[in-house]
Design a protein around this motif. Structure first.
Motif, PDB file in Angstrom:
ATOM      1  N   UNK A   1       0.871  -1.179   0.000  1.00 14.56           N
ATOM      2  CA  UNK A   1       0.000   0.000   0.000  1.00 14.56           C
ATOM      3  C   UNK A   1       0.903   1.223   0.000  1.00 14.56           C
ATOM      4  N   UNK A   2       0.690   2.126  -0.968  1.00 13.56           N
ATOM      5  CA  UNK A   2       1.452   3.368  -1.030  1.00 13.56           C
ATOM      6  C   UNK A   2       0.458   4.518  -1.077  1.00 13.56           C
ATOM      7  N   UNK A   3       0.473   5.348  -0.034  1.00 15.34           N
ATOM      8  CA  UNK A   3      -0.419   6.510  -0.007  1.00 15.34           C
ATOM      9  C   UNK A   3       0.154   7.623  -0.878  1.00 15.34           C
ATOM     10  N   UNK A   4      -0.736   8.452  -1.399  1.00 19.80           N
ATOM     11  CA  UNK A   4      -0.333   9.605  -2.201  1.00 19.80           C
ATOM     12  C   UNK A   4       0.550  10.526  -1.361  1.00 19.80           C
ATOM     13  N   UNK A   5       1.674  10.919  -1.929  1.00 14.97           N
ATOM     14  CA  UNK A   5       2.612  11.792  -1.230  1.00 14.97           C
ATOM     15  C   UNK A   5       3.855  11.074  -0.744  1.00 14.97           C
ATOM     16  N   UNK A   6       3.803   9.753  -0.624  1.00 12.89           N
ATOM     17  CA  UNK A   6       4.982   8.991  -0.192  1.00 12.89           C
ATOM     18  C   UNK A   6       6.062   9.090  -1.259  1.00 12.89           C
ATOM     19  N   UNK A   7       7.316   9.217  -0.819  1.00 13.40           N
ATOM     20  CA  UNK A   7       8.449   9.283  -1.736  1.00 13.40           C
ATOM     21  C   UNK A   7       9.169   7.944  -1.718  1.00 13.40           C
TER      22      UNK A   7
END
Length: 124
Positions: A108-114
């Motif tokens: 799971x990768x949330x929007x904004x993660x680098x």
């Protein structure tokens, strides 16, 4: 006159008590650790780790920083991680900064993660 009473809290047969797997360890934000960390339970990292972590689950807090290898069933990152990660479930929250080679089953990768590095799904 003097009778020895048995200790009701001791396990039968004198065996040492089993280590619980539902333990949780929290490392404060002012803590810096260099070396190996191993737990059968959960770890919440709010400070800095330079080394390797093995646990049932690892949560890196927003101010947490990890540099090394992580091996856990569940990994959740809000802070910064550099290194290698092996997890069944890997979650990157919006504030996460990850530069790592990652193997996972669920991602799971949330929007904004680098994110920087290689991601590979565990082979079934």
């Amino acid at each position: 006159m003097f009778n020895k009473t048995s200790d009701q809290t001791a396990p039968p047969g004198g065996a040492p008590p089993a280590r619980p797997s539902n333990t949780r360890s929290v490392f404060a934000s002012d803590l810096k650790i260099t070396g190996e960390i191993s737990s059968v339970g959960d770890i919440e990292m709010l400070g800095d780790i330079d080394g390797n972590v093995t646990a049932r689950s690892l949560s890196v807090g927003a101010e947490g920083r990890m540099n090394g290898t992580i091996t856990a069933e569940t990994v959740e990152v809000r802070g910064k991680v550099d290194g290698q990660i092996s997890a069944d479930s890997f979650t990157l929250r919006a504030a996460a900064k990850v530069a790592a080679d990652v193997t996972y089953r669920t991602l799971i990768i949330e929007s904004g993660a680098q994110v920087e590095g290689r991601f590979a799904r565990h082979k079934a």
